[in-house]
Write a protein that holds these residues in place. Sequence first.
Motif, PDB file in Angstrom:
ATOM      1  N   ARG A   5       0.835  -1.211   0.000  1.00 59.62           N
ATOM      2  CA  ARG A   5       0.000   0.000   0.000  1.00 59.62           C
ATOM      3  C   ARG A   5       0.867   1.257   0.000  1.00 59.62           C
ATOM      4  NH1 ARG A   5      -4.623  -1.425   4.390  1.00 59.62           N
ATOM      5  NH2 ARG A   5      -5.788  -2.855   3.074  1.00 59.62           N
ATOM      6  N   ARG A   6       1.948   1.219   0.785  1.00 59.99           N
ATOM      7  CA  ARG A   6       2.835   2.385   0.834  1.00 59.99           C
ATOM      8  C   ARG A   6       3.506   2.633  -0.516  1.00 59.99           C
ATOM      9  NH1 ARG A   6       5.759   1.866   6.743  1.00 59.99           N
ATOM     10  NH2 ARG A   6       3.884   2.379   7.923  1.00 59.99           N
ATOM     11  N   ARG A   7       3.901   1.575  -1.164  1.00 56.28           N
ATOM     12  CA  ARG A   7       4.519   1.713  -2.486  1.00 56.28           C
ATOM     13  C   ARG A   7       3.527   2.339  -3.474  1.00 56.28           C
ATOM     14  NH1 ARG A   7       7.666  -3.976  -3.437  1.00 56.28           N
ATOM     15  NH2 ARG A   7       9.385  -3.552  -2.020  1.00 56.28           N
ATOM     16  N   ARG A   8       2.286   1.902  -3.443  1.00 53.08           N
ATOM     17  CA  ARG A   8       1.256   2.447  -4.331  1.00 53.08           C
ATOM     18  C   ARG A   8       0.998   3.917  -4.019  1.00 53.08           C
ATOM     19  NH1 ARG A   8      -3.756  -1.505  -4.505  1.00 53.08           N
ATOM     20  NH2 ARG A   8      -4.477   0.057  -6.009  1.00 53.08           N
ATOM     21  N   MET A   9       0.995   4.276  -2.728  1.00 51.09           N
ATOM     22  CA  MET A   9       0.763   5.666  -2.334  1.00 51.09           C
ATOM     23  C   MET A   9       1.918   6.549  -2.793  1.00 51.09           C
ATOM     24  SD  MET A   9      -1.088   5.308   1.403  1.00 51.09           S
ATOM     25  CE  MET A   9      -0.465   6.827   1.938  1.00 51.09           C
ATOM     26  N   VAL A  10       3.171   6.049  -2.604  1.00 47.12           N
ATOM     27  CA  VAL A  10       4.345   6.806  -3.024  1.00 47.12           C
ATOM     28  C   VAL A  10       4.341   6.964  -4.547  1.00 47.12           C
ATOM     29  CG1 VAL A  10       6.875   6.741  -3.179  1.00 47.12           C
ATOM     30  CG2 VAL A  10       5.742   6.209  -1.013  1.00 47.12           C
ATOM     31  N   ALA A  11       4.007   5.910  -5.269  1.00 44.89           N
ATOM     32  CA  ALA A  11       3.953   5.973  -6.733  1.00 44.89           C
ATOM     33  C   ALA A  11       2.885   6.978  -7.183  1.00 44.89           C
ATOM     34  CB  ALA A  11       3.665   4.598  -7.319  1.00 44.89           C
ATOM     35  N   ALA A  12       1.726   6.959  -6.549  1.00 46.07           N
ATOM     36  CA  ALA A  12       0.655   7.898  -6.890  1.00 46.07           C
ATOM     37  C   ALA A  12       1.086   9.329  -6.576  1.00 46.07           C
ATOM     38  CB  ALA A  12      -0.626   7.543  -6.143  1.00 46.07           C
ATOM     39  N   LEU A  13       1.758   9.535  -5.461  1.00 46.90           N
ATOM     40  CA  LEU A  13       2.225  10.855  -5.076  1.00 46.90           C
ATOM     41  C   LEU A  13       3.265  11.373  -6.066  1.00 46.90           C
ATOM     42  CD1 LEU A  13       2.172  13.134  -2.955  1.00 46.90           C
ATOM     43  CD2 LEU A  13       4.025  11.942  -1.783  1.00 46.90           C
ATOM     44  N   ILE A  18       4.797  14.888 -10.668  1.00 46.22           N
ATOM     45  CA  ILE A  18       5.319  15.003 -12.039  1.00 46.22           C
ATOM     46  C   ILE A  18       4.289  15.675 -12.943  1.00 46.22           C
ATOM     47  CG2 ILE A  18       5.944  13.656 -14.101  1.00 46.22           C
ATOM     48  CD1 ILE A  18       7.330  11.665 -12.176  1.00 46.22           C
ATOM     49  N   LEU A  19       3.041  15.244 -12.860  1.00 45.35           N
ATOM     50  CA  LEU A  19       1.988  15.847 -13.676  1.00 45.35           C
ATOM     51  C   LEU A  19       1.791  17.318 -13.349  1.00 45.35           C
ATOM     52  CD1 LEU A  19      -0.683  13.001 -13.777  1.00 45.35           C
ATOM     53  CD2 LEU A  19       0.705  13.836 -15.667  1.00 45.35           C
ATOM     54  N   LEU A  20       1.829  17.642 -12.069  1.00 42.77           N
ATOM     55  CA  LEU A  20       1.630  19.020 -11.643  1.00 42.77           C
ATOM     56  C   LEU A  20       2.766  19.920 -12.124  1.00 42.77           C
ATOM     57  CD1 LEU A  20      -0.151  20.923 -10.012  1.00 42.77           C
ATOM     58  CD2 LEU A  20       1.237  20.403  -8.016  1.00 42.77           C
ATOM     59  N   THR A  21       3.990  19.475 -12.022  1.00 45.31           N
ATOM     60  CA  THR A  21       5.124  20.319 -12.416  1.00 45.31           C
ATOM     61  C   THR A  21       5.200  20.480 -13.934  1.00 45.31           C
ATOM     62  OG1 THR A  21       6.618  18.421 -12.361  1.00 45.31           O
ATOM     63  CG2 THR A  21       6.537  19.824 -10.395  1.00 45.31           C
TER      64      THR A  21
END
Length: 169
Positions: A5-13, A18-21
């Motif tokens: 779950r943490r890996r998925r959260m970090v990947a989503a973050l 990246i999309l925002l910048t």
Amino acid sequence: MILHRRRRMVAALLLSVILLTTACNAKTPGRFDQVQKESTQQKKGQSIAKTATQGSEFNKLFPDAGDGYQRVYTQEKKGFAEAKLKKGGKDMALLSISDTTSTPSAAAKFSKSTKKIGGYPAIEVGKTQTAILVGKYQVKALSRDPSFTAGDRADWLEKFNLNRLANLK
């Protein structure tokens, strides 16, 4: 399970960052952006008069194909219709009718005409174009092949249903 779950959260973050910048970066102008801007601005103020005749009305007035020629309609819009004249698969000429209501200067150039085709004032534009003015309508023949002469253009202009065009409202 918690590690997954943490890996998925970090990947989503990371994906969100990246999309925002990349979305917030100013776009550097391309080499065609200025030309696009200028051509878009030129069209402002240009419009077709509400009283202009529908292009579909003109299609009935074009000459019939024959003598090895094929007529292919290429454009129709309010105030304008156009057809290619082909022979043996080659583009020989462009034929068109346009309503000059929206462009009075198009009709004005016929005021000093001394030549007539089909009883209507005619002008030659360069070496490839012949036009006549039928009431408020300009009828043109434009050579696309060197073998299609000024005489051919005049002949094809006379083949239009000019009397019916003159009576269009």
